[in-house]
Design a protein around this motif. Structure first.
Motif, PDB file in Angstrom:
ATOM      1  N   UNK A  30      -3.235   8.466   4.162  1.00 51.00           N
ATOM      2  CA  UNK A  30      -2.896   7.345   5.034  1.00 51.00           C
ATOM      3  C   UNK A  30      -3.194   6.031   4.311  1.00 51.00           C
ATOM      4  N   UNK A  31      -2.484   4.949   4.645  1.00 50.87           N
ATOM      5  CA  UNK A  31      -2.691   3.666   3.967  1.00 50.87           C
ATOM      6  C   UNK A  31      -4.145   3.210   3.927  1.00 50.87           C
TER       7      UNK A  31
ATOM      8  N   UNK B 215      -9.243   2.386   0.972  1.00 51.53           N
ATOM      9  CA  UNK B 215     -10.678   2.639   0.897  1.00 51.53           C
ATOM     10  C   UNK B 215     -11.078   3.402  -0.349  1.00 51.53           C
ATOM     11  N   UNK B 216     -10.271   4.378  -0.758  1.00 50.88           N
ATOM     12  CA  UNK B 216     -10.604   5.155  -1.948  1.00 50.88           C
ATOM     13  C   UNK B 216     -10.563   4.286  -3.201  1.00 50.88           C
TER      14      UNK B 216
ATOM     15  N   UNK C  35      -5.985  -2.548  -4.551  1.00 51.16           N
ATOM     16  CA  UNK C  35      -5.743  -1.663  -3.406  1.00 51.16           C
ATOM     17  C   UNK C  35      -4.566  -2.172  -2.578  1.00 51.16           C
ATOM     18  N   UNK C  36      -4.521  -3.498  -2.392  1.00 52.45           N
ATOM     19  CA  UNK C  36      -3.434  -4.102  -1.615  1.00 52.45           C
ATOM     20  C   UNK C  36      -2.087  -3.841  -2.276  1.00 52.45           C
ATOM     21  N   UNK C  37      -2.016  -4.021  -3.598  1.00 52.65           N
ATOM     22  CA  UNK C  37      -0.752  -3.859  -4.321  1.00 52.65           C
ATOM     23  C   UNK C  37      -0.238  -2.421  -4.229  1.00 52.65           C
ATOM     24  N   UNK C  38      -1.138  -1.455  -4.334  1.00 51.97           N
ATOM     25  CA  UNK C  38      -0.721  -0.048  -4.290  1.00 51.97           C
ATOM     26  C   UNK C  38      -0.217   0.312  -2.896  1.00 51.97           C
ATOM     27  N   UNK C  39      -0.968  -0.076  -1.865  1.00 48.63           N
ATOM     28  CA  UNK C  39      -0.541   0.234  -0.489  1.00 48.63           C
ATOM     29  C   UNK C  39       0.766  -0.479  -0.172  1.00 48.63           C
ATOM     30  N   UNK C  40       0.911  -1.711  -0.647  1.00 58.00           N
ATOM     31  CA  UNK C  40       2.142  -2.466  -0.400  1.00 58.00           C
ATOM     32  C   UNK C  40       3.350  -1.759  -1.002  1.00 58.00           C
TER      33      UNK C  40
ATOM     34  N   UNK D 257      -0.055  -2.935   4.230  1.00 63.91           N
ATOM     35  CA  UNK D 257      -1.123  -3.270   3.276  1.00 63.91           C
ATOM     36  C   UNK D 257      -2.056  -4.322   3.862  1.00 63.91           C
ATOM     37  N   UNK D 258      -1.488  -5.286   4.557  1.00 64.52           N
ATOM     38  CA  UNK D 258      -2.302  -6.329   5.195  1.00 64.52           C
ATOM     39  C   UNK D 258      -3.200  -5.721   6.271  1.00 64.52           C
ATOM     40  N   UNK D 259      -2.650  -4.785   7.033  1.00 69.17           N
ATOM     41  CA  UNK D 259      -3.443  -4.125   8.081  1.00 69.17           C
ATOM     42  C   UNK D 259      -4.559  -3.277   7.474  1.00 69.17           C
ATOM     43  N   UNK D 260      -4.265  -2.597   6.354  1.00 68.13           N
ATOM     44  CA  UNK D 260      -5.285  -1.779   5.694  1.00 68.13           C
ATOM     45  C   UNK D 260      -6.414  -2.654   5.157  1.00 68.13           C
ATOM     46  N   UNK D 261      -6.045  -3.789   4.613  1.00 69.48           N
ATOM     47  CA  UNK D 261      -7.067  -4.715   4.099  1.00 69.48           C
ATOM     48  C   UNK D 261      -7.936  -5.250   5.228  1.00 69.48           C
ATOM     49  N   UNK D 262      -7.299  -5.600   6.339  1.00 76.55           N
ATOM     50  CA  UNK D 262      -8.042  -6.107   7.493  1.00 76.55           C
ATOM     51  C   UNK D 262      -9.012  -5.057   8.015  1.00 76.55           C
ATOM     52  N   UNK D 263      -8.551  -3.800   8.096  1.00 74.15           N
ATOM     53  CA  UNK D 263      -9.411  -2.718   8.577  1.00 74.15           C
ATOM     54  C   UNK D 263     -10.582  -2.500   7.647  1.00 74.15           C
TER      55      UNK D 263
END
Length: 403
Positions: free
Chosen positions: A256-257, A262-263, A301-306, A314-320
């Protein structure tokens, strides 16, 4: 597998690139994350500048249910090649996967046809997140029909000395460990893939160099054609350490994103620069030796999820991540485990999937890595009898719900 092959359409040449853009993209393809080019950079560059459509393939044996970031590195290069207007093939090793590429220390355990087919279906879907269009092929289609006569003919193009030169075979010889005869056939089979598909090039991690060059030899012998080979760097830090299941930071394309984010944040600082080079298009001139590694890891991490899931996700994952770990908040969303009766904490950790085994659960407790409702657990036999929040380490949460 044949049904899957129709899911993805062929790449079409991109005639909209200006000469400057094409030159820039060719340079990126030849250099970014590349370990070596065979027979030479000059040869590969000249083929790319000819203006003729070329075909390059990536072969992956479906030995596990998920692709990981090591595959993502090579898939990104495949995407770069397709963006230059060339045809790309994702080859599922339906036959070679049942044999198994020799491991460093022992022969791999062969997989069943059913296991290979199941994993292959997942690979096609996961790869599609990275490479929008590709031809999907399965080497079972041509390898399983070869006769013994055909195999002998293929083998006649190699010497025992060539095969024994492979580093893993050489190491086993020195350690007096067995080398099984069928293991010699793996590079022959992979080499024949190139001949059968009549490709112009092949790409893979540098740990596949021997097998890819075997295909180059066969192309010369059987088609009188020079095949280029592109090997990519492996994702490791300066000490050679890489992400792994043992370190609990192995990122798969099925994660999951939030899990991917996180990893990556748990990686060692030594993986930051290699991560940017291999997993992003961010200019390496901008990736400085940061005084604040955390900031750069967050960018990585942001770039990979994006790339895998889009900028909004990616923005939501960073916020979480920031809410959970920087502000020490418990995430609002997490998986649930339904507790039917009181159980020892060790059993709950395993049954909920937070730990793979009881021994891992005990190690986590010994290290102070298990919490119940933000209270550190110290005893293996502590009973979980009611609903609450179970936490392992910094990133893994489970909502326990009592039935």
């Amino acid at each position: 597998m044949k049904r899957l092959a129709r899911v993805f359409k062929k790449s079409k040449p991109n005639s909209r690139l200006s000469p400057e853009e094409k030159t820039e993209r060719i340079e990126m393809f030849l250099t970014r994350g590349v370990e070596h080019l065979y027979p030479s950079r000059e040869f590969v560059e000249s083929r790319l500048k000819e203006g003729k459509p070329l075909t390059m393939y990536l072969g992956i044996d479906p030995t596990a249910p998920t692709l990981h970031l090591g595959h993502y590195v090579v898939l990104r290069k495949l995407r770069q090649f397709a963006a230059l207007g060339h045809r790309v093939i994702l080859l599922i090793g339906g036959f070679t996967g049942m044999i198994g590429d020799p491991d460093k220390s022992t022969a791999r355990t062969p997989l069943s046809k059913e296991q290979v087919a199941s994993n292959a279906r997942l690979y096609a879907s996961q790869a599609g997140r990275v490479v929008p269009t590709f031809d999907l092929k399965n080497n079972y289609d041509w390898l399983h029909v070869l006769t013994f006569k055909d195999v002998i003919e293929l083998a006649s193009h190699f010497t025992v000395q060539q095969l024994l030169a492979r580093d893993m075979f050489d190491r086993r010889m020195k350690e007096d460990k067995p080398i099984y005869l069928h293991e010699f056939f793996y590079p022959l089979m992979q080499g024949y893939d190139s001949v059968h598909m009549d490709v112009d090039g092949e790409i893979g991690g540098n740990d596949q160099t021997f097998n890819m060059l075997a295909g180059r030899d066969l192309m010369k012998a059987m088609r009188s054609k020079e095949k280029f080979v592109v090997t990519t760097k492996l994702l490791t830090d300066s000490s050679g350490k890489k992400m792994s299941k043992t370190e609990n930071n192995m990122v798969t394309l099925a994660d999951a994103p939030n899990e991917i984010y996180g990893k990556i944040m748990s990686w060692s600082d030594g993986l930051i620069r290699p991560g940017f080079e291999l997993l992003t298009d961010v200019s390496m001139k901008d990736v400085r030796d940061a005084e604040d590694p955390k900031t750069w890891k967050m960018r990585l991490a942001f770039e990979v999820v994006k790339d895998l899931h889009g900028e909004k996700t990616a923005t939501e994952a960073e916020k979480a991540f920031v809410q959970t770990f920087s502000e020490h908040q418990t995430p609002t969303e997490m998986p649930e485990y339904k507790l039917e009766k009181p159980l020892p904490i060790v059993d709950v950790l395993v049954a909920s999937g937070l730990c793979e085994s009881k021994s891992e659960a005990r190690r986590q407790i010994d290290g102070g890595g298990v919490r119940v409702d933000d209270r550190v657990v110290t005893a293996y036999d502590e009973m979980i009898a009611s609903s609450g929040i179970l936490q392992k380490g910094k990133r893994h949460f489970m909502r326990v719900v009592r039935k």
